[in-house]
Each structure stands twice: as C-alpha cells, then as structure tokens.
Design a protein around this motif. Sequence first.
Motif, PDB file in Angstrom:
ATOM      1  N   GLY A   1       7.538 -17.217 -28.611  1.00 48.83           N
ATOM      2  CA  GLY A   1       6.791 -18.351 -28.230  1.00 48.83           C
ATOM      3  C   GLY A   1       6.181 -19.211 -29.135  1.00 48.83           C
ATOM      4  N   THR A   2       5.129 -20.087 -29.091  1.00 43.51           N
ATOM      5  CA  THR A   2       4.672 -21.057 -29.743  1.00 43.51           C
ATOM      6  C   THR A   2       3.877 -20.193 -30.891  1.00 43.51           C
ATOM      7  OG1 THR A   2       4.645 -22.455 -27.901  1.00 43.51           O
ATOM      8  CG2 THR A   2       3.372 -23.351 -29.913  1.00 43.51           C
ATOM      9  N   THR A   3       2.997 -19.442 -30.537  1.00 41.30           N
ATOM     10  CA  THR A   3       2.151 -18.864 -31.619  1.00 41.30           C
ATOM     11  C   THR A   3       2.550 -17.519 -31.949  1.00 41.30           C
ATOM     12  OG1 THR A   3       0.879 -18.033 -29.808  1.00 41.30           O
ATOM     13  CG2 THR A   3       0.069 -19.987 -30.968  1.00 41.30           C
TER      14      THR A   3
ATOM     15  N   ARG B   1      10.019 -23.959 -25.320  1.00 39.50           N
ATOM     16  CA  ARG B   1      11.197 -24.897 -24.989  1.00 39.50           C
ATOM     17  C   ARG B   1      11.095 -26.175 -26.097  1.00 39.50           C
ATOM     18  NH1 ARG B   1       9.825 -25.708 -19.211  1.00 39.50           N
ATOM     19  NH2 ARG B   1       7.612 -26.160 -20.311  1.00 39.50           N
ATOM     20  N   GLU B   2      11.791 -26.775 -25.849  1.00 42.53           N
ATOM     21  CA  GLU B   2      11.771 -28.359 -26.684  1.00 42.53           C
ATOM     22  C   GLU B   2      11.912 -27.906 -28.307  1.00 42.53           C
ATOM     23  OE1 GLU B   2       9.279 -27.989 -24.344  1.00 42.53           O
ATOM     24  OE2 GLU B   2       9.990 -28.551 -22.716  1.00 42.53           O
ATOM     25  N   THR B   3      11.209 -27.002 -28.729  1.00 40.17           N
ATOM     26  CA  THR B   3      11.005 -26.875 -30.558  1.00 40.17           C
ATOM     27  C   THR B   3      12.425 -27.041 -31.014  1.00 40.17           C
ATOM     28  OG1 THR B   3       8.956 -25.953 -30.068  1.00 40.17           O
ATOM     29  CG2 THR B   3      10.274 -25.651 -32.025  1.00 40.17           C
TER      30      THR B   3
ATOM     31  N   GLY C   1      14.173 -20.660 -20.825  1.00 44.12           N
ATOM     32  CA  GLY C   1      12.879 -21.162 -21.439  1.00 44.12           C
ATOM     33  C   GLY C   1      11.836 -20.320 -20.949  1.00 44.12           C
ATOM     34  N   ASP C   2      10.817 -20.280 -21.808  1.00 39.61           N
ATOM     35  CA  ASP C   2       9.636 -19.424 -21.223  1.00 39.61           C
ATOM     36  C   ASP C   2       9.089 -19.935 -19.985  1.00 39.61           C
ATOM     37  OD1 ASP C   2       8.163 -21.711 -22.140  1.00 39.61           O
ATOM     38  OD2 ASP C   2       6.962 -20.540 -23.702  1.00 39.61           O
ATOM     39  N   GLN C   3       8.796 -21.197 -19.658  1.00 34.37           N
ATOM     40  CA  GLN C   3       8.217 -21.293 -18.331  1.00 34.37           C
ATOM     41  C   GLN C   3       9.128 -21.017 -17.254  1.00 34.37           C
ATOM     42  OE1 GLN C   3       5.035 -21.642 -18.416  1.00 34.37           O
ATOM     43  NE2 GLN C   3       5.289 -21.954 -20.719  1.00 34.37           N
TER      44      GLN C   3
HETATM   45  O1  G3P Z   1       7.232 -26.757 -23.246  1.00 34.11           O
HETATM   46  C1  G3P Z   1       6.544 -25.993 -24.269  1.00 34.11           C
HETATM   47  C2  G3P Z   1       6.409 -24.537 -23.567  1.00 34.11           C
HETATM   48  O2  G3P Z   1       7.809 -23.780 -23.395  1.00 34.11           O
HETATM   49  C3  G3P Z   1       5.822 -23.591 -24.719  1.00 34.11           C
HETATM   50  O3  G3P Z   1       5.139 -22.489 -24.092  1.00 34.11           O
HETATM   51  O4  G3P Z   1       3.974 -20.430 -23.794  1.00 34.11           O
HETATM   52  O5  G3P Z   1       4.936 -21.008 -26.178  1.00 34.11           O
HETATM   53  O6  G3P Z   1       2.960 -22.250 -25.337  1.00 34.11           O
HETATM   54  P1  G3P Z   1       4.202 -21.495 -24.801  1.00 34.11           P
END
Ligand code: G3P
Length: 503
Positions: free
Chosen positions: A11-13, A82-84, A248-250
């Motif tokens: 994930g992002t964090t 995603r996208e990163t 992708g996570d969503q």
């Molecule tokens: O589109 C960005 C998304 O996939 C990020 O999700 O949960 O890592 O903030 P998250």
Amino acid sequence: MPDFVGAVDQGTTSTRFMIFNHNGLEVCKFQLEHEQILPRAGWVEHNPIEISTRTSAVIETALQRTGLHDTDLAAVGITNQRETTVVWNPRTGRPYCNAIVWQDTRSNKIAAQLERDGRGEVIRRKTGLRPDAYFSGGKIQWILENVDGVRQAAGRGEAVFGNTDTWTLWNLTGGARGGVHITDVTNASRTMLMDLETLEWDDELLSFFGIPREMLPEIRPSSEPPSYGSTTAYGPFGGEVPITGILGDQQAATVGQVCFSPGEAKNTYGTGNFMLLNTGTELVRSERGLLTTVAYKFAGQPAVFALEGSIAVTGSAVQWLRDQLHIIRTSAQSEDLARQVADNGGVYFVPAFSGLFAPYWRPDARGAIVGLSRYNRDAHLARATLEAICYQSRDVVEAMQQDSGVVLDVLKVDGGVTSNNLCMQLQSDILGVPVSRPVVAETTALGAAYAAGLAVGYWKDTDALRANWAEDRRWEPEWNDEQREKGYAGWKRAVSRTLDWET
Ligand code: G3P
C-alpha cells in the motif's frame, strides 16, 4: 491442497502480508510502514528497494509468528497501491530513481499539454481515464525525460516499468535471476496506456507519451492458473508457492467485499477514498467526473468493469492533523477529539492537498479551512476533517447515482478509517443511507487472496466467496433532511473557495 492462502498488500503507507483460511478469516497479519519522501511541494516518492526489503520482512515475520511454511500456502496474491511508478534495470535490479507515487503532481504539465494537443478525447474514449498527473503514463514520460540515461537504457532493454504489483512480483519470482515481468488488467487500466476494449497496450497512446512498448509488462488476467510465476527457495517464502492473483488495491477491495453483481458498490477509506460500482461486462462512461476502470478479470471469463470515484486525501488528512499540526498523537484520537463538540461549529476543511480528484478534477485546487471564528477550537477542526472524508464521498455518490441510475440503499465500507465509529456515523448522516462494515475489514488483502485462491481451486467459485461475507456493524442516519442539506450546501461553498489557487 494446503490449508491457507497468502496475500501481499503493498500500500501507500505500508506493506503487509496476510494469511487467510477457507472461511476468508484472518489467520495472521504483519505490516511495516515505509518512508514518505516529500522532496518538494506536490512531489511524493517511495524508495522501491525499501519497499521490496519490507515486503520480504513482513512475509518472513508472518510465517515465523504462525509457524507456517511455504507448503502451507495453496497460493499467494498480490495487491498494490495503483499508478505508483517504478522504472528499474532488470539486469541489476536497481531502480533508476525513487518511485513516483500516485499522489505526486509533478506531471501536471504533461497532462495539461495532452489536453492542449487535443489528445484528451482519445484518452477518455480508449482508457476511461482523463489526462491527469494521477495516472502512470505521465509519470513514466517524466522519468524518461528527466532521469539521466533512462531513455537510452530503455532502448537497450535495460529499463523496464512496473507499478508496485509488477515490482513485487518481479522480486518475489527471482528478481535479476529470472523474475517475471507481468501486470494484471486492473493495474494496466490505471496507466492511460491500455485500451479498455482490447485490454492491450495501445500504440497510439504509447506514442502520446513517447514510451517504448518494450518497457511495459505483459498484461494478464487478475486471477491466473497455473500461475504468473512461483516464489523461490532463496526468497522470503523459502520455497516455491504459485503467485496466481494480482489486483490493484481498490479492485481487490471490490472483490473482497464480494461486489460481483452489477449495481454493487464499496467505499474504501485509506490514504484516500475510492468508491467502485460494479457495472458488469458493460463499459459505462461517466458524464460526471468518474473513471471507467477494470474491476477484475478472472481467467477464461470476460472482464468486469466499474465506475470509480477516486478521492486523493481522506485518511491522510487525519495523518496531517497528527504529523503536521500535532493536535492528536494517534489517528484514532481524532474520534475522541471530534466527540468533544456536538457539531463542526461552522468550520469546513477541504483537504485539497493534491488538487481535487473526483468528481471535480481540479489540479489547481489547494486545501482550505473556512468558516472560522474565535469560538472554534481543535475539536471543531478534527470534526471538520472527519466530515470532509464523508462529504467527499457524498460528492462521489451523487455523481455515481446520476451516471449509473443506481440508487444506493446501503454503502459497504472498509479500510483503516472505518474503525472510527464517529466518522462512520457521520457518513451515514451525510449520505442519508445506512453504512455497513464487514467482519473482515482488510478486504483489500482478502480480495487478492480470493483472486489467487480461485485460480488454484482453493475456493470453487464466487458463490463460495459470497458465503464468507458477514456484517460486523451497521450505522443508520440520525440527521434529518434539513440538517443534511444545510451541511452539504456549506461543503459545496467551501469547495468553491479552494479552486484557482495553483496555476
Ligand atoms: O489509486 C491509488 C490507490 O490505489 C491507493 O490506495 O489504499 O494505498 O491509499 P491506498
């Protein structure tokens, strides 16, 4: 058949590894955060090596803590922010630069130029997206144009692109010693480079960004027997486990929430909020600022599409109260603080830190706190922050209902912020519909596990997954209609104050 299925959620964090049983219940979870690198206003980066090291660490720790081994896992799934965008040398395994994160706005100019060149319409029609710095295409172009030697290296086959699903899969399947270079349709649908009708990379789109096709991974279904590749004896699993699911996570959360029928929707509350509505095998194009995206594609079956409302800043606004304003010590304290006041005291907070995403798509917007008087205190700001999460979701629900004609009778929610009970009550009040949270709130990892498990027959079909879903808690609206509409009108006025800040 082994007893469990594993899932890596990059994930992002943070990156976490989870193990699930046949009932879709959590057996184990271990996660580690990684650094958010913020070199300039609007730039957000991650170190890909830190991500792959932490991925190995969370897998090893989870296996140690449970005493489980590679042989206990029927399959492993991967889900990801995603996208990163990561670009690396496949011969050495070294990235050419930090990953450019989905929230990063440095490619705003590239996106604006696409519109000026009259390419926006082709992008909207082919990809279901709109030219925006959010998606991977402009991020790859930025790297090709700004990082020394990458374009030449790409010409020699020494620079390849992946989102963090691909980076994780490549590393887990052997890295420079033979890792596979693959993504799935859901991640590919977030690049601005894939045609939604062919589900293939599109040469016209690639030419807009000047991206050589050889840099790109192969696009595969989200659930694939026998496997994309296997983990290795020298990797964190210590043996060969088939990796058979990528989402992708969503999209993973959509699968984890078993939204398998057209008209079913979920809203995930993470760093940002992402609402996806299953529209079936039909491509529904938005008139109101939503994206059309691939929800999932299981092997041998047609792709299922979704309308998506992406909101950039929700949970990260709570982190901002914690890390930058220091008015709370933990994210959870936002609930206690906000409960100290009965309402927002006239304060609205629009956390447009990366501009505004759906349904506005205004890269020029910047955050604003409005309606302040001397009476207001920290608790009003905490409450306004929680309300902002919910009002942004209402904006998306309104757009979704108008685009699809589907009227939500209940909102299925998941993600970290859903443990904030006040926020969930406010969501129900602001929307005027019940809000329902499942027993397994980690639906993102669960969805990846489901995709992986379906591929190897660990779960027979989507009906078996539906049978696993159970409600944990439901919130009913308590506000009356007048309160609700007055509050929303205030929010809309606040949003109008954030526009035209950054040109
Ligand atoms: O589109 C960005 C998304 O996939 C990020 O999700 O949960 O890592 O903030 P998250």
